[in-house]
Design a protein around this motif. Structure first.
Motif, short mmCIF file in Angstrom:
data_model
loop_
_atom_site.label_atom_id
_atom_site.label_comp_id
_atom_site.label_asym_id
_atom_site.label_seq_id
_atom_site.Cartn_x
_atom_site.Cartn_y
_atom_site.Cartn_z
N MET A 1 92.92 23.79 76.25
CA MET A 1 92.86 24.58 75.05
C MET A 1 91.44 25.14 74.92
SD MET A 1 93.65 23.62 71.06
CE MET A 1 95.31 23.17 71.43
N GLU A 2 91.34 26.33 74.40
CA GLU A 2 90.05 26.96 74.19
C GLU A 2 89.70 26.95 72.71
OE1 GLU A 2 90.36 30.85 75.94
OE2 GLU A 2 89.57 30.10 77.83
N TYR A 3 88.43 26.72 72.43
CA TYR A 3 87.90 26.72 71.07
C TYR A 3 86.80 27.77 70.99
CZ TYR A 3 90.33 22.30 70.53
OH TYR A 3 91.29 21.32 70.47
N TYR A 4 86.89 28.64 70.00
CA TYR A 4 85.90 29.69 69.79
C TYR A 4 85.08 29.33 68.56
CZ TYR A 4 88.68 32.34 73.08
OH TYR A 4 89.35 32.75 74.20
N PHE A 5 83.77 29.28 68.71
CA PHE A 5 82.86 28.96 67.62
C PHE A 5 82.25 30.27 67.13
CE2 PHE A 5 83.29 25.26 70.22
CZ PHE A 5 83.26 24.20 69.34
N ASP B 1 89.85 22.63 79.64
CA ASP B 1 90.21 22.75 81.05
C ASP B 1 89.06 23.23 81.93
OD1 ASP B 1 90.02 25.42 80.43
OD2 ASP B 1 92.13 25.87 80.72
N GLY B 2 87.84 23.25 81.38
CA GLY B 2 86.66 23.60 82.17
C GLY B 2 86.40 25.08 82.31
N ARG C 1 82.17 22.16 77.80
CA ARG C 1 83.30 21.27 78.11
C ARG C 1 83.62 20.45 76.86
NH1 ARG C 1 84.18 16.02 80.19
NH2 ARG C 1 81.95 15.66 80.41
N ILE C 2 84.89 20.44 76.51
CA ILE C 2 85.37 19.74 75.33
C ILE C 2 86.46 18.74 75.74
CG2 ILE C 2 86.69 20.03 73.19
CD1 ILE C 2 85.17 22.61 72.75
N ASP C 3 86.40 17.57 75.13
CA ASP C 3 87.51 16.62 75.29
C ASP C 3 87.65 15.80 74.01
OD1 ASP C 3 85.49 14.70 75.50
OD2 ASP C 3 85.84 14.27 77.59
N ASN C 4 88.61 14.90 74.03
CA ASN C 4 88.95 14.08 72.86
C ASN C 4 89.27 14.92 71.63
OD1 ASN C 4 88.53 11.66 74.30
ND2 ASN C 4 86.34 11.80 73.91
N SER D 1 88.87 17.10 65.23
CA SER D 1 87.80 16.28 65.80
C SER D 1 87.76 16.56 67.30
CB SER D 1 88.12 14.80 65.54
OG SER D 1 87.22 13.98 66.23
N LEU D 2 86.54 16.76 67.83
CA LEU D 2 86.40 17.00 69.26
C LEU D 2 85.00 16.63 69.71
CD1 LEU D 2 84.67 19.88 69.40
CD2 LEU D 2 86.92 20.81 68.89
N ASP D 3 84.85 16.40 71.00
CA ASP D 3 83.56 16.09 71.62
C ASP D 3 83.12 17.29 72.45
OD1 ASP D 3 83.60 13.51 70.58
OD2 ASP D 3 84.47 12.65 72.39
N ILE D 4 81.87 17.73 72.26
CA ILE D 4 81.27 18.81 73.03
C ILE D 4 80.23 18.19 73.95
CG2 ILE D 4 79.99 20.98 72.97
CD1 ILE D 4 80.91 21.25 70.03
N HIS D 5 80.36 18.41 75.24
CA HIS D 5 79.41 17.87 76.21
C HIS D 5 78.30 18.88 76.48
CE1 HIS D 5 81.95 14.40 77.15
NE2 HIS D 5 82.93 15.23 76.88
N PHE D 6 77.05 18.41 76.43
CA PHE D 6 75.92 19.29 76.64
C PHE D 6 74.72 18.49 77.13
CE2 PHE D 6 75.96 17.88 72.27
CZ PHE D 6 74.64 17.49 72.02
#
Length: 73
Positions: A1-5, A19-20, A25-28, A44-49
């Motif tokens: 799924m894609e999330y637009y900020f 999906d990369g 990259r987002i998960d959970n 709720s989501l996790d953003i990896h950075f």
């Protein structure tokens, strides 16, 4: 799924994806529909950075901004 900020003027600040394919990259990612008679969704989501990206993520995900996505409904 894609999330637009985006900011309040609908300027896209970043795109995250489970999906990369996005910039971040987002998960959970968990979506909860309101059980009240209100049209509300809790997301709720996790953003990896990296440490170098922290300022950009803080700006992108600040409380006054929007997160847009398309779910199955």
């Amino acid at each position: 799924m894609e999330y637009y900020f985006s900011d309040r003027k609908s300027n896209i600040l970043g795109v995250g994806s489970t999906d990369g394919k996005g910039e971040w990259r987002i998960d959970n990612d968990i979506e909860k529909q309101s059980v009240d008679n209100r049209p509300a969704v809790e997301l709720s989501l996790d953003i990896h950075f990296t440490n170098d990206q922290e300022q950009a993520v803080n700006e992108m995900a600040k409380a006054t901004n929007f997160i847009m996505y398309q779910d199955e409904e």
